[in-house]
Structure formats: C-alpha cells, structure tokens
Design a protein around this motif. Structure first.
Motif, PDB file in Angstrom:
ATOM      1  N   LYS A 191      20.463  21.420 -18.859  1.00  0.00           N
ATOM      2  CA  LYS A 191      20.048  20.211 -19.566  1.00  0.00           C
ATOM      3  C   LYS A 191      18.829  20.481 -20.430  1.00  0.00           C
ATOM      4  O   LYS A 191      18.727  19.999 -21.558  1.00  0.00           O
ATOM      5  CB  LYS A 191      19.748  19.096 -18.576  1.00  0.00           C
ATOM      6  CG  LYS A 191      19.394  17.761 -19.242  1.00  0.00           C
ATOM      7  CD  LYS A 191      19.132  16.682 -18.220  1.00  0.00           C
ATOM      8  CE  LYS A 191      18.910  15.331 -18.895  1.00  0.00           C
ATOM      9  NZ  LYS A 191      17.843  15.338 -19.899  1.00  0.00           N
ATOM     10  N   PHE A 192      17.886  21.265 -19.883  1.00  0.00           N
ATOM     11  CA  PHE A 192      16.692  21.633 -20.653  1.00  0.00           C
ATOM     12  C   PHE A 192      17.105  22.331 -21.943  1.00  0.00           C
ATOM     13  O   PHE A 192      16.636  21.995 -23.030  1.00  0.00           O
ATOM     14  CB  PHE A 192      15.799  22.547 -19.806  1.00  0.00           C
ATOM     15  CG  PHE A 192      14.425  22.792 -20.382  1.00  0.00           C
ATOM     16  CD1 PHE A 192      13.301  22.408 -19.688  1.00  0.00           C
ATOM     17  CD2 PHE A 192      14.256  23.410 -21.625  1.00  0.00           C
ATOM     18  CE1 PHE A 192      12.021  22.639 -20.201  1.00  0.00           C
ATOM     19  CE2 PHE A 192      13.008  23.642 -22.152  1.00  0.00           C
ATOM     20  CZ  PHE A 192      11.878  23.253 -21.431  1.00  0.00           C
ATOM     21  N   ARG A 193      17.997  23.307 -21.817  1.00  0.00           N
ATOM     22  CA  ARG A 193      18.439  24.062 -22.992  1.00  0.00           C
ATOM     23  C   ARG A 193      19.147  23.146 -24.001  1.00  0.00           C
ATOM     24  O   ARG A 193      18.965  23.283 -25.206  1.00  0.00           O
ATOM     25  CB  ARG A 193      19.376  25.189 -22.562  1.00  0.00           C
ATOM     26  CG  ARG A 193      19.724  26.173 -23.674  1.00  0.00           C
ATOM     27  CD  ARG A 193      20.655  27.254 -23.151  1.00  0.00           C
ATOM     28  NE  ARG A 193      20.072  28.004 -22.058  1.00  0.00           N
ATOM     29  CZ  ARG A 193      19.238  29.023 -22.224  1.00  0.00           C
ATOM     30  NH1 ARG A 193      18.881  29.388 -23.453  1.00  0.00           N
ATOM     31  NH2 ARG A 193      18.762  29.664 -21.168  1.00  0.00           N
ATOM     32  N   TYR A 194      19.931  22.201 -23.485  1.00  0.00           N
ATOM     33  CA  TYR A 194      20.660  21.279 -24.360  1.00  0.00           C
ATOM     34  C   TYR A 194      19.703  20.363 -25.121  1.00  0.00           C
ATOM     35  O   TYR A 194      19.938  20.025 -26.286  1.00  0.00           O
ATOM     36  CB  TYR A 194      21.625  20.438 -23.521  1.00  0.00           C
ATOM     37  CG  TYR A 194      22.412  19.422 -24.322  1.00  0.00           C
ATOM     38  CD1 TYR A 194      23.537  19.805 -25.053  1.00  0.00           C
ATOM     39  CD2 TYR A 194      22.019  18.078 -24.349  1.00  0.00           C
ATOM     40  CE1 TYR A 194      24.260  18.872 -25.795  1.00  0.00           C
ATOM     41  CE2 TYR A 194      22.724  17.152 -25.094  1.00  0.00           C
ATOM     42  CZ  TYR A 194      23.836  17.545 -25.812  1.00  0.00           C
ATOM     43  OH  TYR A 194      24.536  16.623 -26.560  1.00  0.00           O
ATOM     44  N   ASP A 195      18.598  19.966 -24.473  1.00  0.00           N
ATOM     45  CA  ASP A 195      17.643  19.026 -25.076  1.00  0.00           C
ATOM     46  C   ASP A 195      16.663  19.691 -26.045  1.00  0.00           C
ATOM     47  O   ASP A 195      15.936  18.992 -26.758  1.00  0.00           O
ATOM     48  CB  ASP A 195      16.844  18.311 -23.980  1.00  0.00           C
ATOM     49  CG  ASP A 195      17.708  17.340 -23.184  1.00  0.00           C
ATOM     50  OD1 ASP A 195      18.760  16.923 -23.711  1.00  0.00           O
ATOM     51  OD2 ASP A 195      17.328  17.010 -22.043  1.00  0.00           O
TER      52      ASP A 195
END
Length: 357
Positions: A54-58
C-alpha cells in the motif's frame, strides 16, 4: 538482539506524539538503505525492513520513500519472521533534497531529521569560500543548522588569515578548527553531540570527515583516504548510514549530499549581508548591475563587499533559478513551488481563508 535507546538516537517528544496516532504499529529509525531494503533501529535492536504494498502504491514522488534518518512506523519491532514492514514515514523536521536531473520535478531525500551539519573543509588547497557559500545555502534550506569545521590545521601556516576570510561569508555560523595530529584536535566538536542529537557531514572527499567520525566513535568505523596530489579526494564512503556514538547521539555520513543541487537553496540567509545592502537601493527591483543609486555597487566600490562574493551570489541565484529576483521575490517563488498543486500561493491562501471561516 541488542536493545537500543530510541531517545539517544533522536526520538523526541514530537515524533513520540505523532507515533501514538498509529495504533498497533511500532516506531523505528532508518539507519541505512540498500536498494529496496532498509535497516531500521528499534528499541529491541536492528532489523531489516521493506515498505508495504500500500505504501508503494500511495507514493507520488521519490521523496515519499523512507530515507536514512527517517522515523518510520513498523508492523513489529522484533525479528520473528522475515523482514518487518514499513507502513508510514513520520513528518520530517529537516531534509536534504536532491532534484532529479533534466526536466523532471521529482526529488529524492538524501537524509532526514538532521540537527547539525558539519561543513568540512581542509585548510590546504581544498579551502574555498565559494564552496562554503554553496554548502551554507543547501544546509539552511534543509532546516538544519550549519557549523563550519576546518580540518588539517597542522598543514596550514595562515589559519588566522583564513578565519578572517571566512568572516566575510559565514554570517552567524560557528567555525571550528581541528587537527588529526593532536590527541585533542577534535575536542571542539564534542559540544554538538549528545543524547538525541543527529549530526551530518558535508564536504569534499578526503578532507578528513571519515577521520573525524572515527575519532568520535573511538574505532576505525570508516575507511579513510587522503586527498590525491591534484587535491581531489577519493570517495571512501559508498552509502549513507547512521552511526551510533558511544557518548550519545548519532552521525550520518552522507556521500550523496555532495550531489545536491541548489534549486531550493536558502540564499537569503547565506547572503543576508547583500540583501541588507539591497534594501538601500534607489529602485526596489534593482539588479545591482547598472542602475543608478545601487547600494550594492556602492558597497563594492567602497570595499565593504568583495566582487568575488557578489559574483558568487549572482552565480548561485542563477543556478537556483532565482536569477533577477530579490529576496522577497525568491520567497514568493518558493511558496508558489510549495503550493503548485493547488494553483500557487494566492489560491492556497484563499483556500486557507475559506477553510477558517
């Protein structure tokens, strides 16, 4: 694992308060990075970590990723199974930023949450006032406090003259003189270290940064190399990392900091003397080139300001894309850049006023 005193490595009340808003997560500090793998310090010891999906996606820009010095929120602080997961980067209190090359507006965080920056320069052929001005601009803009550290005093016959020269560019900045020959040649830097303090080193390779760090740690933590015969140093440090000091606090050796550009440098502090002089010019938009009643040109004629310092001021403004702007205009330009996603400072101000009604 060896327990780590998180307060000693910089976890202050500001970070603690922000960390409490993330339930079921644990705080750690990034102490080194190798590609997508981070080493983090936690109260239970050092762990390997990676960011969550999720961090990478955001992530919007590269500066959103964790960097050495960041405090981060983790799924756990124990080495139970595989790498720990980074879910959040806490708000940085200072950051060194490197802009992407070319036309991209992307930027990378080189190191974060630094209290003091030692701008290291040797008292031999490496001594360069123009480089000092550049490093000061970069440091002031980061949010950290610069301290000029002059190394290799034993190799210089005119230390007092160089200190006088520095007074013309180091407005309000502490200047320390060190030597690697004397046992107490680095004692003057000790007062900047202590529990909770983070100090970074900035300067050319071979000027004595690694030697100084080794003296602070009491061991050969970093390999050292001297300046070559052409006065250019070899790159001895290949990656950024935090080193915990035995007497409290940490240091960050940051080879990438020499590559930081000047796009966002704070020249208003570095060249505060010129901005003060400019306030006396006849015209508010004086370029200090050919206008009548120019207080800056008058100061140069009367010996109050050197031609070299003024030329450096113009050069760095051009490099930072502030050519032709005065101090107030530069500040407006920086604010517009900060709020460009909402249409600039004027629209941001209207939005804030509307929100406060």
């Amino acid at each position: 694992m060896n327990e780590i005193d998180m307060k000693n490595i910089g976890l202050d009340t500001k970070f603690e308060k922000e960390a409490t808003s993330y339930k079921d997560l644990y705080v750690g500090r990034v102490i080194s990075q190798s590609k997508d793998i981070y080493k983090v310090a936690t109260e239970n010891g050092e762990l390997l970590a990676q960011i969550s999906g999720k961090f990478r996606y955001d992530v919007v820009v590269s500066s959103d990723y964790p960097a050495v010095g960041d405090f981060v929120m983790l799924d756990r602080n124990e080495d139970t199974s595989g790498k720990v997961i980074i879910h959040k980067v806490l708000t940085r209190k200072s950051a060194f930023i490197r802009k992407a090359s070319g036309t991209s507006h992307d930027e990378q965080i080189i190191a974060a949450n630094i209290d003091t920056v030692f701008i290291c320069m040797s008292l031999n052929k490496d001594f360069n006032l123009r480089r000092i001005e550049r490093y000061l601009g970069i440091t002031w803009d980061s949010g950290a406090t610069p301290v000029i550290v002059l190394t290799k005093a034993d190799l210089c016959d005119d230390v007092n003259q160089k200190l006088l020269d520095l007074e013309t560019v180091a407005c309000g900045v502490d200047v320390l003189v060190t030597s690697s020959v004397d046992d107490d040649g680095h004692s003057s830097v000790q007062k900047y270290f202590g529990v909770g303090k983070t100090v970074a080193f900035l300067g050319s390779s071979g000027v004595g940064k690694s030697t100084l760090i080794n003296k602070l740690t009491g061991k050969n933590t970093i390999k050292t190399n001297e300046l070559r015969n052409d006065d250019k140093g070899r790159h001895t440090t290949t990656r950024r990392e935090i080193i915990i000091l035995p007497n409290g606090g940490v240091v960050i050796d940051t080879p990438g900091m020499r590559e930081i550009g000047l796009e966002s440098a704070d020249l208003s502090i570095t060249f505060a003397d010129i901005d003060t002089l400019a306030a006396g010019c006849k015209f508010n938009d004086c370029s200090h080139i050919s206008e009548p009643g120019c207080a800056v040109k008058k100061a140069i004629r009367e010996g109050e300001l050197t031609e070299e310092r003024f030329a450096s001021y113009l050069k760095l403004k051009k490099e930072a894309k502030y050519e032709g702007l005065n101090a107030k205009q530069i500040e407006t330009e920086k604010l517009n850049e900060m709020f460009k996603e909402v249409g600039g400072m004027k629209k941001a101000r209207k939005f804030i006023e509307k929100s406060n009604r």
